[in-house]
Design a protein around this motif. Sequence first.
Motif, short mmCIF file in Angstrom:
data_model
loop_
_atom_site.label_atom_id
_atom_site.label_comp_id
_atom_site.label_asym_id
_atom_site.label_seq_id
_atom_site.Cartn_x
_atom_site.Cartn_y
_atom_site.Cartn_z
N GLN A 63 1.59 12.81 8.11
CA GLN A 63 2.61 13.25 7.16
C GLN A 63 2.17 12.40 5.62
O GLN A 63 2.46 13.08 4.62
CB GLN A 63 3.80 12.49 7.52
N GLY A 64 1.63 11.32 5.96
CA GLY A 64 1.21 10.47 4.76
C GLY A 64 0.12 11.12 3.90
O GLY A 64 -0.15 11.10 2.66
N THR A 65 -0.89 11.50 4.53
CA THR A 65 -2.07 12.12 4.05
C THR A 65 -1.72 13.39 3.52
O THR A 65 -2.51 13.96 2.56
CB THR A 65 -3.27 12.04 5.08
N GLY A 66 -1.11 14.23 4.15
CA GLY A 66 -0.72 15.41 3.57
C GLY A 66 0.49 15.24 2.26
O GLY A 66 0.71 14.25 2.12
N ARG A 67 0.64 16.43 1.62
CA ARG A 67 1.38 15.92 0.59
C ARG A 67 2.95 16.33 0.57
O ARG A 67 3.89 15.51 0.15
CB ARG A 67 0.89 16.96 -0.67
N LYS A 68 3.29 16.94 1.52
CA LYS A 68 4.72 17.54 1.48
C LYS A 68 5.53 16.56 1.82
O LYS A 68 6.55 16.40 1.72
CB LYS A 68 4.78 18.92 2.51
N ASP A 83 1.85 7.54 14.48
CA ASP A 83 2.16 8.73 14.95
C ASP A 83 2.33 9.70 13.80
O ASP A 83 2.19 10.77 13.92
CB ASP A 83 3.49 8.76 15.81
N ASN A 84 2.77 9.19 12.85
CA ASN A 84 3.03 9.97 11.59
C ASN A 84 2.27 9.80 10.37
O ASN A 84 2.50 10.62 9.35
CB ASN A 84 4.63 9.74 11.12
N THR A 100 0.83 -1.24 -0.11
CA THR A 100 0.03 0.04 -0.04
C THR A 100 0.94 1.24 0.18
O THR A 100 0.53 2.10 -0.53
CB THR A 100 -0.84 0.03 1.42
N ALA A 101 1.78 1.11 1.00
CA ALA A 101 2.97 2.25 0.82
C ALA A 101 3.55 2.43 -0.47
O ALA A 101 3.57 3.56 -1.14
CB ALA A 101 3.91 2.25 2.08
N GLN A 133 8.46 10.89 2.82
CA GLN A 133 9.10 10.44 3.98
C GLN A 133 8.26 9.44 4.62
O GLN A 133 9.00 8.41 5.12
CB GLN A 133 9.45 11.62 5.01
N PHE A 134 7.02 9.53 4.65
CA PHE A 134 6.36 8.48 5.48
C PHE A 134 6.16 7.16 4.82
O PHE A 134 6.32 6.26 5.34
CB PHE A 134 4.75 9.24 5.46
N THR A 135 5.81 7.32 3.37
CA THR A 135 5.70 6.08 2.67
C THR A 135 7.09 5.26 2.87
O THR A 135 7.15 3.93 2.89
CB THR A 135 5.28 6.08 1.33
#
Lengths: 484, 309
Positions: free
Chosen positions: B122-127, B118-119, B22-23, B131-133
């Motif tokens: 970050q994944g749902t935002g774009r910026k 926790d993060n 998924t990532a 890093q998250f995935t």
Amino acid sequence: MTLDWKHYDSGALFDELISSPGNARAPARRLVAYLASLSDAEIESRRRMAEATIRQMGVSFTVYSEEGNIDRAWPFDIIPRTIAARQWREVEAGLKQRLRALNRFIDDIYHDQRIIADGVFPAEVLAQSKNFRPECVGVSPPFGVWAHICGTDLVRDERGRFFVLEDNLRVPSGVAYMLENRAITKRVLPELFESDAILPVSDYPARLFDMLAALSPRKLSNPGIVVLTPGIYNSAYFEHAFLAQQMGVELVEGRDLVVGDDDCVYMRTIAGRERVDVIYRRIDDLFLDPEVFNPESTLGVPGLMRAWRAGRVALANAPGAGVADDKVVYAYVPHMIEYYLGEKPLLANVETFLCADPEQRAYVLDHLDELVVKPANESGGYGMLVGPHATKKERAEFARRIQADPRNYIAQPTLKLSVAPTLVDGGRLEPRHLDLRPFVLQAEDMYVTTGGLTRVALRKGSLVVNSSQGGGSKDTWIVDTDAK
Amino acid sequence: MLSSVAERIYWAARYLERAENTARLVSVYDSLLLDLPRGIDISWYNLVELNSATEAFAEHYRVRDERNVVKFLLADADHGGALVNSLRMVRENLRTTRDVFAPEVWEFVNDLFYFATDNVAQGTGRKLRHQFTGGIIRGCEQVNGQIAATTSRDAPWQFIQLGRHLERADMTTRILDAGAVALLQSAERAQVNLGQIVWGHVLRSLSAELAYRRAVRVRVAGPEVANFLLNDAFFPRTIRFCREQVGSAIRLLPGSESMLGALEEVAAVYYPIASVDDLGQAFRDYLNEIQIRIGTMHERIRDAWFAQH
């Protein structure tokens, strides 16, 4: 800044670590000196390290609430509680004596009931016991032992004397937390384990395994042993998994087991059925076997009681062992020790008033503001009244309950429980009340854990140490002060 | 080994693989959309369709935009297939099989789970999405590495292999499908190098770019990429490789004879791809057929080893 030991004062209460402000007791001397050498920032970083370790190790317990079950991180105080090894050996002897007598009692109750015939234990108490199981009458488990694992709650009074508060003989929990507390503390305060003679606790799983193996009906070098859990939603599931893993045995749920036509118990494996000899069950009696007890139970195994009675499988603890785990029966334990063993009790009971007795009941009702009232069969600290902290309305409610069902209540004086310095918000030390739950094993031999699980009431002034009600825990150090 | 434990291990492996994929999927779509020429419009909603999750999506969202799709795939507590829920399921299944794995495996899974919860913003935002995935993929590989380094190659390991490779094969078909559908959607306005961009991303999403170049030695083109990801014997995310791993695992489990027959049946579907024209709807149907057969294989495994005898 460092922790302020000079102004840490526990007043008239017995403090486990200090004898007077600024003066540590012998087994705590190195610990206190070391903690005093750490800066506030260093203490805070150790506290955070403990928190991170708990999260990473996945040490958790489940809290039941209306919003669902929440898996919470284990509340832990980094400052250990210390006890001198010499003193511990005395407690250990008292615990062994007590469990020997309790097992003799249970075996007697399910056979000849001599203790009743001899007038030492009243027949009415047994008649009203919720944990007596007629289905167990006449069964003779190996070594005459019914309660193989006992968690005994100990408290200390203002003079530091140990008292037994209760004997948990059904499915006592907490031992995994005792082991994990040590693992956490070794990571958080490693320096002290180099210099101090802190006795290890890590042999419990091996002792538990040996005890269980000794119960096997088949004399095999490697009997089939399993831990039977009610499943992931049980508050002690973490511990069930932990113990199975530490012993290298299978963790099973009821649906993994089946009783065959030969009255033997089998587990369902990828290669078919495999015989099980010993079940360390963490399911309450009434859910063990829907054929005999609660027919609605999906946690248990149909036919399990049949297999046990036929001697084809060992159950630890044996069904019915809870007959001695009752706060009314508790009051008679000192008599049992004298009756069965011909010995004086080495560990004292807390003075207990039985509400079933009219005179004692009258006293209890008159002194509700001084006493702690407990239902005979609840665990987890639920349903009790702490008189001095209760409102008038709560006391009136308990008076009503006691009169309605006197057999179900006992009362004890409000103990001035011992305290130990505990890190509170803002990085300060404050005294908090605590108790101690050592675990005692019995099959052919006996074993007592080195120390036990120290539970601490994290709320100021509170006497309730249960994790479901704002309790936390500390590592427990048995320190050999004679060691060089 | 307990049937129930085998089942949990199998699912833990599947969910771990699913979380990682998924990532990968979100990550590759993210960079694909940045690379597309102006005027080419490929919808994030494709990812929902690929995961066969249109109904679940419709229950909670009306607008099919990037924000909703990414939230649905990564963070949505109500969506069983969301990344955080996959990791929760890894944790729940491992929690119940802790006696099988080294304690470090459990610690790594906890780290990964908390990293994700926790993060996830970050994944749902774009910026910070990349890093998250990236962190999730790294964490999954760490867990896999720890398992590989500390697990005996007896029955539990075989169930990990089964779960991982069935899930992986399934996801490889979905990622191929993602490529196919992206090109079909933009067919009218197709530009010369669009195919190359899309298939390049398909390879990258499976970390297969290097292996492809070494094995195929031609520039990236649809038929070659599809053939590679279906039939290459050596790259660990191809359908063939996964099928062979499943076969090896089955052979080492009790009562495997009948299961090998089932595997043959699953494998007995072949679709020749010679040109770009073979990557249309028929190709999508073929991928769908593979997914159905993977489902059948799962049922056979369940009946053979997990069912309560």
